[in-house]
Design a protein around this motif. Structure first.
Motif, PDB file in Angstrom:
ATOM      1  N   PHE A   1       0.859  -1.190   0.000  1.00 30.67           N
ATOM      2  CA  PHE A   1       0.000   0.000   0.000  1.00 30.67           C
ATOM      3  C   PHE A   1       0.888   1.230   0.000  1.00 30.67           C
TER       4      PHE A   1
ATOM      5  N   THR B   1      -1.772  -1.624  -3.777  1.00 27.66           N
ATOM      6  CA  THR B   1      -2.808  -0.602  -3.836  1.00 27.66           C
ATOM      7  C   THR B   1      -2.154   0.768  -3.700  1.00 27.66           C
TER       8      THR B   1
ATOM      9  N   GLY C   1       2.965   4.067   4.384  1.00 29.61           N
ATOM     10  CA  GLY C   1       2.943   3.000   3.386  1.00 29.61           C
ATOM     11  C   GLY C   1       3.249   1.676   4.047  1.00 29.61           C
ATOM     12  N   GLU C   2       2.955   0.589   3.338  1.00 25.09           N
ATOM     13  CA  GLU C   2       3.130  -0.722   3.963  1.00 25.09           C
ATOM     14  C   GLU C   2       3.408  -1.789   2.913  1.00 25.09           C
TER      15      GLU C   2
END
Lengths: 324, 324
Positions: free
Chosen positions: A141, A220, A233-234
């Motif tokens: 993400f 995403t 973010g990840e």
């Protein structure tokens, strides 16, 4: 090597500051149609005619930060005069332009770099190196959402460049390319994408989401110039999760192990002006004729443009460069 | 009112605990095919035959927490015996089943509630009430990603119920419905959706993303049972942003004003067992024959199932209930 600049906005000021922090580049000239604007940058030479800049044999590299819709014409003209180019993102408006520009670069034996400042930093490399820690990546993400004061102009019925289809504007190509280019740099070319945006009355997007589908991994991305986000973010895998504070600059990279529960900080403290890293990396690549490094960044630019082009197509966003 | 339970897993234990915290419901019976499992719940009456439960006139409401693929048959049978139903999410596998079940509920003058525990809480209502603070909503982000220990079984080549298409499993319908139902409760039915998932060898998804496109607002949802996430949720509008700690339960609702920069905490401290709220709300709705409240939750269930069905279709996830 001597470098000249095109454009006089804040980002050029930052880039000039970055040049001063490298040993590889010397700030030798600035181009602007109006001399007094260029003079503020403090360049030894001022160009008000692009041909003069192109003809100046002492200039090796040109940094282009003009409005997006002018990049293509200026880059082509200068490359034909044997100048290496570092061009602000989004470099070009269409894949057709990008292909022609890289062809022109090859024919004239010069390099053409897109200024994805977040991809040239030490923390980018640390993040890339850390990904194997999370095990098989299953989800990521990445976002860049920041309210632009120019949106106030849109709300007042105006069409500022950054929100104008004539000038290849919109949140997707302006801020969306930060998370998208980071994803492409880390994970390569997605198998397919889906893009949904919120359209503005000007005919470009104000915000949106693009899913990059890697088959065994969904990435995403989100972007906006009409709202603010506080989300990190990840990158999450079966064995753990990496959280980054932001896509550009990346100041924190925290890995959490799912099995041990332990956390580990992997980022270093970077120079505040992170454009220094891209300036230095590009200068070194040109000096050493590093074709491998050049090809890697070129691939990212090509894939990012394919993604934004497809995303625009799915949402019927048409730029002036295409409509003509 | 007297309530009986079906199922003996952890979630039923939690629900029985929740019943004890309400004044509106009395825990009167438990059904399981094996009596000793049901006895552990501490019910006054134990049923090992569903017909006995259906025939027991003292039972007003039945809570169903059996495997997903059994919900439909059990709910229909019990509603035909005039029992109100509260059924764990995902309530049914297909829209066809859902339509038939609501029809059966109407014909028998009973209520059929889906146990979206996060939608019945005080903080859900506070969040809903706070949305106008952010101005026109342009982007929202909601996720539920939690590594399931059952995924270890999948990695070992097994097919646990929760990851089995025969039992209507997968991350989308198990955890994805939390962010999706919250989005539907807050924003209604999206105009269109795009869904991308990571498929597991069992034939259902392990993780994925669904974009809910509201035209002037893009809602991005993520879900996973094979990775962990530390991301909060976010609702961002032109005037500010709301950050929530999680979709279920919602413990923190922080509004940040873009204009003043001020932050405001809008959540209250809820009961630790948040199933208490759904138990109480459903009991009150049944007692007072609150058709308006019933219709609101029914709409959410219908729209959520349309979304997950479309998401499964886009990713070729076929449940046993459909394949037959």
């Amino acid at each position: 090597m001597n470098i000249a600049t095109i454009g006089t906005s804040t980002i050029t000021e930052r880039f000039v500051d970055a040049i001063g922090k490298t040993n590889a580049l010397t700030f030798a000239g600035a181009y602007s149609r109006t001399a007094d604007k260029a003079e503020k940058l403090g360049a030894p030479r001022i160009f008000t005619d692009l041909k003069d800049l192109a003809d100046d044999a002492s200039i090796d590299v040109v940094y282009i930060a003009s409005p997006n819709s002018l990049h293509f014409e200026q880059a082509l003209f200068l490359m034909k005069h044997k100048k290496h180019i570092i061009c602000e993102k989004p470099m070009f408006s269409t894949s057709v332009e990008l292909a022609e520009a890289f062809k022109t670069a090859d024919e004239n034996n010069v390099f053409l770099f897109e200024a994805f400042r977040n991809l040239y930093t030490p923390n980018h490399d640390r993040l890339k190196g850390a990904i194997e820690k999370v095990g098989p990546v299953r989800h990521s993400f990445l976002q860049y959402m920041k309210y632009s004061s120019r949106y106030d102009n849109v709300l007042a019925g105006e069409e500022p460049n950054i929100f104008s289809p004539k000038f290849s504007g919109g949140a997707l190509v302006d801020l969306g390319v930060y998370p998208i280019s980071l994803a492409v740099s880390l994970f390569g070319k997605p198998e397919k994408i889906s893009a949904h945006v919120t359209m503005l009355p000007t005919g470009v997007d104000g915000s949106g989401s693009v899913i990059l589908d890697y088959g065994t991994h969904t990435c995403t991305t989100m972007f906006s110039k009409i709202t603010d986000s506080y989300l990190p973010g990840e990158i999450s895998g079966e064995n753990g999760t990496i959280v980054i504070d932001h896509v550009a600059p990346i100041s924190s990279i925290e890995f959490s192990s799912r099995l041990s529960g332990e956390k580990e900080q992997l980022a270093i403290t970077e120079e505040e002006n992170d454009m220094m890293y891209e300036a230095e990396a590009v200068a070194l690549a040109i000096e050493s004729n590093d074709r491998k490094m050049y090809q890697d960044y070129r691939n990212v630019s090509e894939i990012v443009l394919q993604i934004t082009e497809e995303a625009r197509k799915q949402n019927k966003i048409v730029f002036g460069a295409e409509a003509e």
